[in-house]
Design an enzyme around this catalytic site. Sequence first.
Site, PDB file in Angstrom:
ATOM      1  N   HIS A  83       0.573  -1.147   0.144  1.00 48.79           N
ATOM      2  CA  HIS A  83       0.106   0.131   0.014  1.00 48.79           C
ATOM      3  C   HIS A  83       0.868   1.067  -0.061  1.00 48.79           C
ATOM      4  O   HIS A  83       1.955   1.045   0.301  1.00 48.79           O
ATOM      5  CB  HIS A  83      -1.003   0.021   1.080  1.00 48.79           C
ATOM      6  CG  HIS A  83      -0.411   0.051   2.579  1.00 48.79           C
ATOM      7  ND1 HIS A  83       0.213  -0.971   2.913  1.00 48.79           N
ATOM      8  CD2 HIS A  83      -0.394   0.983   3.543  1.00 48.79           C
ATOM      9  CE1 HIS A  83       0.714  -0.676   4.309  1.00 48.79           C
ATOM     10  NE2 HIS A  83       0.196   0.663   4.621  1.00 48.79           N
ATOM     11  N   HIS A  85       1.439   3.931   1.980  1.00 47.59           N
ATOM     12  CA  HIS A  85       1.988   4.562   3.143  1.00 47.59           C
ATOM     13  C   HIS A  85       3.417   4.576   2.943  1.00 47.59           C
ATOM     14  O   HIS A  85       4.178   3.602   2.422  1.00 47.59           O
ATOM     15  CB  HIS A  85       1.576   3.969   4.418  1.00 47.59           C
ATOM     16  CG  HIS A  85       0.006   4.381   4.763  1.00 47.59           C
ATOM     17  ND1 HIS A  85      -0.701   3.382   5.605  1.00 47.59           N
ATOM     18  CD2 HIS A  85      -0.650   5.255   4.171  1.00 47.59           C
ATOM     19  CE1 HIS A  85      -2.051   4.057   5.693  1.00 47.59           C
ATOM     20  NE2 HIS A  85      -1.742   5.024   4.819  1.00 47.59           N
ATOM     21  N   ASP A  87       5.946   4.250   4.873  1.00 52.54           N
ATOM     22  CA  ASP A  87       6.897   3.211   5.496  1.00 52.54           C
ATOM     23  C   ASP A  87       6.535   1.919   4.998  1.00 52.54           C
ATOM     24  O   ASP A  87       6.914   0.744   5.212  1.00 52.54           O
ATOM     25  CB  ASP A  87       6.354   3.271   6.927  1.00 52.54           C
ATOM     26  CG  ASP A  87       4.945   2.885   7.458  1.00 52.54           C
ATOM     27  OD1 ASP A  87       4.089   3.364   6.688  1.00 52.54           O
ATOM     28  OD2 ASP A  87       4.516   2.007   8.385  1.00 52.54           O
ATOM     29  N   HIS A  88       5.901   2.001   3.757  1.00 51.92           N
ATOM     30  CA  HIS A  88       5.894   0.712   2.952  1.00 51.92           C
ATOM     31  C   HIS A  88       6.369   0.741   1.441  1.00 51.92           C
ATOM     32  O   HIS A  88       7.311   0.099   1.036  1.00 51.92           O
ATOM     33  CB  HIS A  88       4.347   0.120   3.129  1.00 51.92           C
ATOM     34  CG  HIS A  88       4.071  -0.310   4.318  1.00 51.92           C
ATOM     35  ND1 HIS A  88       4.164  -1.673   4.760  1.00 51.92           N
ATOM     36  CD2 HIS A  88       3.336   0.389   5.443  1.00 51.92           C
ATOM     37  CE1 HIS A  88       3.577  -1.589   6.171  1.00 51.92           C
ATOM     38  NE2 HIS A  88       3.241  -0.459   6.504  1.00 51.92           N
ATOM     39  N   HIS A 142      -7.619  -0.279   4.913  1.00 52.68           N
ATOM     40  CA  HIS A 142      -6.639   0.417   5.430  1.00 52.68           C
ATOM     41  C   HIS A 142      -5.949   1.574   4.592  1.00 52.68           C
ATOM     42  O   HIS A 142      -5.866   2.613   5.043  1.00 52.68           O
ATOM     43  CB  HIS A 142      -5.324  -0.313   6.097  1.00 52.68           C
ATOM     44  CG  HIS A 142      -4.094   0.146   6.453  1.00 52.68           C
ATOM     45  ND1 HIS A 142      -4.160   0.704   7.666  1.00 52.68           N
ATOM     46  CD2 HIS A 142      -2.885   0.631   5.993  1.00 52.68           C
ATOM     47  CE1 HIS A 142      -2.983   1.349   8.032  1.00 52.68           C
ATOM     48  NE2 HIS A 142      -2.281   1.241   6.864  1.00 52.68           N
ATOM     49  N   ASP A 161      -0.563  -3.735   6.093  1.00 51.82           N
ATOM     50  CA  ASP A 161      -1.083  -3.338   7.244  1.00 51.82           C
ATOM     51  C   ASP A 161      -2.472  -3.781   7.292  1.00 51.82           C
ATOM     52  O   ASP A 161      -3.442  -3.154   7.720  1.00 51.82           O
ATOM     53  CB  ASP A 161      -0.897  -1.820   7.124  1.00 51.82           C
ATOM     54  CG  ASP A 161       0.520  -1.252   7.667  1.00 51.82           C
ATOM     55  OD1 ASP A 161       1.300  -2.500   7.665  1.00 51.82           O
ATOM     56  OD2 ASP A 161       0.726  -0.216   7.668  1.00 51.82           O
TER      57      ASP A 161
HETATM   58 ZN   LIG Z   1      -0.108   1.705   6.553  1.00 54.20          ZN
END
Ligand SMILES: [Zn+2]
Length: 281
Positions: A83, A85, A87-88, A142, A161
């Site tokens: 996804h 975000h 941090d991914h 999410h 997540d």
């Molecule tokens: Zn996330």
Amino acid sequence: MRQLLFASWFGSIGSVGGRKASIVPLKVGMEVRSVPILSDNYSYLLIDRQKNVAAVVDPADPKKILAAVEEEGVKLTTILTTHHHWDHAGGNAEMRKAMPDLRVYAPKDDHIASATDEVEEGDQVSVVGSAHTLSVLGTPCHTRGHVCYHSTTAEAVFTGDTLFVGGCGRFFEGTASQMLKALDKLGSLPPQTKIFCGHEYTVANLKFALSVEPENQELQAKMNWATAQRKEGLPTIPSTIHDELQYNPFMRTSSKTLTNLYGSSDPVGVMKQLREAKNSF
Ligand SMILES: [Zn+2]
């Protein structure tokens, strides 16, 4: 008490940022190396030892990923993004700069600029250079486009997540009904399927789970095990679909304990109340 499958099947291979990395052997000659990154994220190398190539899931810290790839002596060919975000997906552009030939799979509805191939529910992706393929599972909630990657033959699923050990992700861009659908989809995978999720949230998740299902013996056993693992700096991944169905409250919205607790036999209503309770726990 029913048996859980969470015996330590991995070997530790040294510490990264206070958390130890691990190698988990899978079916059909595949392996997963966990790469602890940032404060509590996991990135994963999915390695085909025979072809000596690997895919990486959510490589948000390229330096650590490239070091792990070098240590494993494999050729990295593929990125699997769960996804949008940071941090991914936040390391994708730098990874492509370092390795211009990388195939970068990313969810279509999350509009990730660094993608070479946009994917959605029903698509098949391959670890480039290997015969190994994974199915894309659409699990929006999410984020709008969130996807999981499932390998039927290696019996593993990368859940980002959406599904955590003992919990699930926040509903940032979706609804309780969507999360219920996503977790039902994951819950219907073969029970022995190993779950590799995006964060080390297990102990905090299990604490919340115990607050809603204090009598659940599998849950108590998992908490004892997870606490011991973390004391040693060891990861609590992977889990399995079988195990999560025993104690993860978000996968148990139809259980008697939870429908009684929330006074509703509607699993969507239970999911909504569970998430709100966890958010303020
Ligand atoms: Zn996330």
